[in-house]
Every structure is written in structure tokens, then in C-alpha cells.
Design a protein around this motif. Structure first.
Motif, PDB file in Angstrom:
ATOM      1  N   ALA A  67     -15.603  33.240  32.153  1.00 40.76           N
ATOM      2  CA  ALA A  67     -15.338  34.469  32.914  1.00 40.76           C
ATOM      3  C   ALA A  67     -15.372  34.107  34.397  1.00 40.76           C
ATOM      4  CB  ALA A  67     -16.368  35.531  32.581  1.00 40.76           C
ATOM      5  N   LEU A  68     -14.221  33.832  34.962  1.00 36.31           N
ATOM      6  CA  LEU A  68     -14.131  33.398  36.357  1.00 36.31           C
ATOM      7  C   LEU A  68     -13.610  34.526  37.230  1.00 36.31           C
ATOM      8  CD1 LEU A  68     -12.450  29.948  35.649  1.00 36.31           C
ATOM      9  CD2 LEU A  68     -14.879  30.388  36.022  1.00 36.31           C
ATOM     10  N   LYS A  69     -14.287  34.730  38.354  1.00 37.07           N
ATOM     11  CA  LYS A  69     -13.853  35.773  39.282  1.00 37.07           C
ATOM     12  C   LYS A  69     -13.802  35.281  40.727  1.00 37.07           C
ATOM     13  CE  LYS A  69     -15.722  39.634  36.626  1.00 37.07           C
ATOM     14  NZ  LYS A  69     -15.100  39.910  35.580  1.00 37.07           N
ATOM     15  N   THR A  70     -14.674  34.328  41.073  1.00 36.25           N
ATOM     16  CA  THR A  70     -14.757  33.880  42.470  1.00 36.25           C
ATOM     17  C   THR A  70     -14.497  32.377  42.565  1.00 36.25           C
ATOM     18  OG1 THR A  70     -17.144  33.515  42.303  1.00 36.25           O
ATOM     19  CG2 THR A  70     -16.413  35.693  43.066  1.00 36.25           C
ATOM     20  N   PHE A  71     -14.021  31.960  43.735  1.00 40.98           N
ATOM     21  CA  PHE A  71     -13.657  30.556  43.944  1.00 40.98           C
ATOM     22  C   PHE A  71     -13.962  30.108  45.361  1.00 40.98           C
ATOM     23  CE2 PHE A  71     -10.096  32.748  45.742  1.00 40.98           C
ATOM     24  CZ  PHE A  71      -9.645  31.930  46.759  1.00 40.98           C
ATOM     25  N   ALA A  72     -13.946  28.796  45.548  1.00 44.97           N
ATOM     26  CA  ALA A  72     -13.970  28.152  46.861  1.00 44.97           C
ATOM     27  C   ALA A  72     -12.976  26.997  46.779  1.00 44.97           C
ATOM     28  CB  ALA A  72     -15.358  27.641  47.196  1.00 44.97           C
ATOM     29  N   VAL A  73     -12.456  26.579  47.920  1.00 43.34           N
ATOM     30  CA  VAL A  73     -11.489  25.482  47.979  1.00 43.34           C
ATOM     31  C   VAL A  73     -12.124  24.329  48.736  1.00 43.34           C
ATOM     32  CG1 VAL A  73      -9.206  24.766  48.783  1.00 43.34           C
ATOM     33  CG2 VAL A  73      -9.550  27.099  47.960  1.00 43.34           C
ATOM     34  N   GLU A  74     -11.968  23.125  48.195  1.00 40.47           N
ATOM     35  CA  GLU A  74     -12.467  21.946  48.917  1.00 40.47           C
ATOM     36  C   GLU A  74     -11.498  20.786  48.732  1.00 40.47           C
ATOM     37  OE1 GLU A  74     -15.591  19.469  46.096  1.00 40.47           O
ATOM     38  OE2 GLU A  74     -16.392  21.111  47.263  1.00 40.47           O
ATOM     39  N   LYS A  75     -11.441  19.958  49.755  1.00 41.85           N
ATOM     40  CA  LYS A  75     -10.599  18.758  49.718  1.00 41.85           C
ATOM     41  C   LYS A  75     -11.418  17.625  49.119  1.00 41.85           C
ATOM     42  CE  LYS A  75      -9.900  16.270  53.411  1.00 41.85           C
ATOM     43  NZ  LYS A  75      -9.503  15.697  54.679  1.00 41.85           N
ATOM     44  N   SER A  76     -10.798  16.839  48.273  1.00 34.39           N
ATOM     45  CA  SER A  76     -11.449  15.654  47.730  1.00 34.39           C
ATOM     46  C   SER A  76     -11.737  14.691  48.877  1.00 34.39           C
ATOM     47  CB  SER A  76     -10.529  14.988  46.708  1.00 34.39           C
ATOM     48  OG  SER A  76     -11.004  13.710  46.378  1.00 34.39           O
ATOM     49  N   TYR A  80      -8.450  36.442  42.042  1.00 39.22           N
ATOM     50  CA  TYR A  80      -9.746  35.817  42.325  1.00 39.22           C
ATOM     51  C   TYR A  80     -10.163  36.131  43.756  1.00 39.22           C
ATOM     52  CZ  TYR A  80      -8.802  33.175  38.075  1.00 39.22           C
ATOM     53  OH  TYR A  80      -8.525  32.828  36.782  1.00 39.22           O
ATOM     54  N   THR A  81     -11.464  36.056  44.000  1.00 36.51           N
ATOM     55  CA  THR A  81     -12.024  36.344  45.318  1.00 36.51           C
ATOM     56  C   THR A  81     -12.737  35.108  45.844  1.00 36.51           C
ATOM     57  OG1 THR A  81     -12.421  38.616  44.594  1.00 36.51           O
ATOM     58  CG2 THR A  81     -13.544  37.911  46.592  1.00 36.51           C
ATOM     59  N   SER A  82     -12.539  34.821  47.126  1.00 35.93           N
ATOM     60  CA  SER A  82     -13.223  33.702  47.766  1.00 35.93           C
ATOM     61  C   SER A  82     -14.703  34.044  47.917  1.00 35.93           C
ATOM     62  CB  SER A  82     -12.583  33.447  49.133  1.00 35.93           C
ATOM     63  OG  SER A  82     -13.223  32.382  49.774  1.00 35.93           O
ATOM     64  N   ALA A  83     -15.584  33.055  47.680  1.00 36.13           N
ATOM     65  CA  ALA A  83     -17.028  33.313  47.754  1.00 36.13           C
ATOM     66  C   ALA A  83     -17.765  32.056  48.203  1.00 36.13           C
ATOM     67  CB  ALA A  83     -17.555  33.759  46.399  1.00 36.13           C
ATOM     68  N   VAL A  84     -18.952  32.268  48.779  1.00 42.42           N
ATOM     69  CA  VAL A  84     -19.795  31.155  49.214  1.00 42.42           C
ATOM     70  C   VAL A  84     -20.441  30.481  47.995  1.00 42.42           C
ATOM     71  CG1 VAL A  84     -21.823  30.520  50.577  1.00 42.42           C
ATOM     72  CG2 VAL A  84     -20.223  32.233  51.442  1.00 42.42           C
ATOM     73  N   GLN A  85     -20.846  31.269  47.008  1.00 44.15           N
ATOM     74  CA  GLN A  85     -21.379  30.739  45.752  1.00 44.15           C
ATOM     75  C   GLN A  85     -20.395  31.102  44.629  1.00 44.15           C
ATOM     76  OE1 GLN A  85     -25.383  32.267  45.437  1.00 44.15           O
ATOM     77  NE2 GLN A  85     -26.168  30.628  46.737  1.00 44.15           N
ATOM     78  N   PRO A  86     -19.340  30.312  44.480  1.00 43.74           N
ATOM     79  CA  PRO A  86     -18.243  30.676  43.584  1.00 43.74           C
ATOM     80  C   PRO A  86     -18.510  30.341  42.108  1.00 43.74           C
ATOM     81  CG  PRO A  86     -17.788  28.576  44.595  1.00 43.74           C
ATOM     82  CD  PRO A  86     -19.081  29.061  45.196  1.00 43.74           C
ATOM     83  N   LEU A 134      -0.199  25.852  40.280  1.00 37.41           N
ATOM     84  CA  LEU A 134      -1.136  26.890  39.835  1.00 37.41           C
ATOM     85  C   LEU A 134      -0.496  27.965  38.963  1.00 37.41           C
ATOM     86  CD1 LEU A 134      -3.398  27.332  42.985  1.00 37.41           C
ATOM     87  CD2 LEU A 134      -3.843  26.033  40.889  1.00 37.41           C
ATOM     88  N   LYS A 135       0.787  27.895  38.760  1.00 36.35           N
ATOM     89  CA  LYS A 135       1.464  28.888  37.922  1.00 36.35           C
ATOM     90  C   LYS A 135       0.832  28.984  36.530  1.00 36.35           C
ATOM     91  CE  LYS A 135       6.082  30.486  36.812  1.00 36.35           C
ATOM     92  NZ  LYS A 135       7.503  30.189  36.892  1.00 36.35           N
ATOM     93  N   PRO A 136       0.477  27.855  35.880  1.00 39.39           N
ATOM     94  CA  PRO A 136      -0.132  27.955  34.545  1.00 39.39           C
ATOM     95  C   PRO A 136      -1.595  28.436  34.544  1.00 39.39           C
ATOM     96  CG  PRO A 136       0.758  25.744  34.920  1.00 39.39           C
ATOM     97  CD  PRO A 136       0.814  26.479  36.214  1.00 39.39           C
ATOM     98  N   PHE A 137      -2.250  28.438  35.702  1.00 38.70           N
ATOM     99  CA  PHE A 137      -3.650  28.863  35.753  1.00 38.70           C
ATOM    100  C   PHE A 137      -3.698  30.390  35.537  1.00 38.70           C
ATOM    101  CE2 PHE A 137      -7.770  29.704  37.856  1.00 38.70           C
ATOM    102  CZ  PHE A 137      -8.549  28.787  37.176  1.00 38.70           C
ATOM    103  N   PRO A 138      -4.562  30.843  34.650  1.00 35.82           N
ATOM    104  CA  PRO A 138      -4.558  32.284  34.309  1.00 35.82           C
ATOM    105  C   PRO A 138      -5.071  33.165  35.438  1.00 35.82           C
ATOM    106  CG  PRO A 138      -6.384  31.176  33.235  1.00 35.82           C
ATOM    107  CD  PRO A 138      -5.574  30.100  33.895  1.00 35.82           C
ATOM    108  N   GLU A 139      -4.708  34.424  35.358  1.00 39.96           N
ATOM    109  CA  GLU A 139      -5.196  35.412  36.318  1.00 39.96           C
ATOM    110  C   GLU A 139      -6.672  35.696  36.057  1.00 39.96           C
ATOM    111  OE1 GLU A 139      -2.742  38.882  36.461  1.00 39.96           O
ATOM    112  OE2 GLU A 139      -0.965  37.724  36.998  1.00 39.96           O
ATOM    113  N   ALA A 140      -7.344  36.237  37.058  1.00 39.49           N
ATOM    114  CA  ALA A 140      -8.762  36.570  36.925  1.00 39.49           C
ATOM    115  C   ALA A 140      -8.943  37.635  35.859  1.00 39.49           C
ATOM    116  CB  ALA A 140      -9.322  37.053  38.263  1.00 39.49           C
TER     117      ALA A 140
END
Length: 178
Positions: A38-47, A73-79, A170-176
Motif C-alpha cells: 500500500a504505497l502513497k508517499t514517495f521521495a526521489v534520490e539520485k544514485s 502519490y504524494t512527496s514526503a520526508v518519511q516516504p 514509469l508508465k507501467p508503475f501503478p497508480e497510488a
């Protein structure tokens, strides 16, 4: 009859050439347990190993964020998950383009053939996006592709290129899940 055969040969050659130039879609892999998350929040990071300049890194991060927000999805500090991207440039990849042409003989009349091989090189960019569980730091969903690097003329053309590539990834990644 010879004109029809020649037209057929040229048509088949052109179609084979175009089929060879087309690239497949992104490669996607995931853990079977991913479908139950059950995913709702995310963060983005570079390798840390990403081989890309800072401006393009910002463009890719922005494209990932925009695509995930569009999916609900919603951006969050603790995703719930981290979208970690990795980029590398593969230099001087030959295109492996070749063209051949031939005419057969009939009776005492004969023909010849012409062939050529064109192997120009072009840089390709390899982009990978891994969805990572922030608690375990394990990847649960991954996608990657390689694209030819166009000759960018403006910052907008760079942004448009990376937006298109990230959208495809990201097209194949499901919606929240709501």
C-alpha cells in the motif's frame, strides 16, 4: 515482372531497416510481494553512482516527481518508497545499419548487386529507476532503458527528452491506491 520484384525488394528492405531502428520499451522487473504493498508517499534520490551533470539530474528528478504525483502519490520526508534513479552514458555505440540490394538472373540475362554497411556511432544514455523500500533499502520494482542521445539545441529540448524517457519508464508503475 522485374519492376515488381525490385519494388518488393526495396519495400521489404526499407521495412527491415525501420524495424531494426526501433527500440523496445523499457525493461520492468518487480518482487511478487510488490502488488500487495500500500504505497502513497514517495521521495526521489539520485544514485551515488549516477554519471550525469547536475542540470540534467534536476530535470530527471523533476520528471520522476511529476509522473508520480500525476499517478496520485504524494512527496514526503518519511516516504513509503524512494524512487532512486541511475544514469550512465554509453559512448560511441555503433548503429549497426546496413543496406543490401541484389538482382538475380533469368536465362542469359543477368544482374548485379550493391551493398553497403553504415556504422555511425552515437552516444546512448542508460536510465534506470528503482523503487526502494526506505526501511530495508531493498529494491521492489525496477525499470530501465537505453536511448540515443539527441543533439540538444536548448535546455527545453533536454527537459522534453528526459520527461519523455521518464514517462515511458514509469508508465507501467501503478497508480497510488486510494
Amino acid at each position: 515482372m522485374l519492376k515488381k520484384s525490385l519494388l518488393y525488394l526495396v519495400t521489404v528492405s526499407i521495412l527491415a531497416f525501420l524495424a531494426g531502428c526501433s527500440a523496445g520499451g523499457p525493461r520492468v522487473d518487480y518482487l511478487p510481494s510488490f502488488k500487495k504493498m500500500a504505497l502513497k508517499t514517495f521521495a526521489v534520490e539520485k544514485s551515488p553512482d549516477a554519471d550525469i551533470d547536475p542540470l540534467n539530474a534536476e530535470r530527471i528528478a523533476g520528471a520522476i516527481e511529476g509522473n508520480l504525483r500525476h499517478k496520485g502519490y504524494t512527496s514526503a520526508v518519511q516516504p513509503d518508497f524512494i524512487a532512486r534513479y541511475d544514469v550512465s552514458v554509453v559512448e560511441n555505440v555503433p548503429s549497426n545499419v546496413s543496406f543490401g540490394f541484389g538482382i538475380g538472373s533469368y536465362g542469359r540475362h543477368g544482374g548485379g548487386s550493391v551493398g553497403t554497411s553504415i556504422t555511425p556511432s552515437r552516444d546512448r544514455v542508460a536510465i534506470r529507476i528503482d523503487m526502494v523500500d526506505p526501511r530495508t533499502r531493498k529494491v521492489f520494482w525496477s525499470t530501465s532503458t537505453q536511448k540515443s542521445m539527441p543533439d540538444f539545441t536548448t535546455p527545453e529540448s533536454r527537459r522534453a527528452f528526459f520527461n519523455a524517457v521518464v514517462y515511458e519508464l514509469l508508465k507501467p508503475f501503478p497508480e497510488a491506491k486510494r
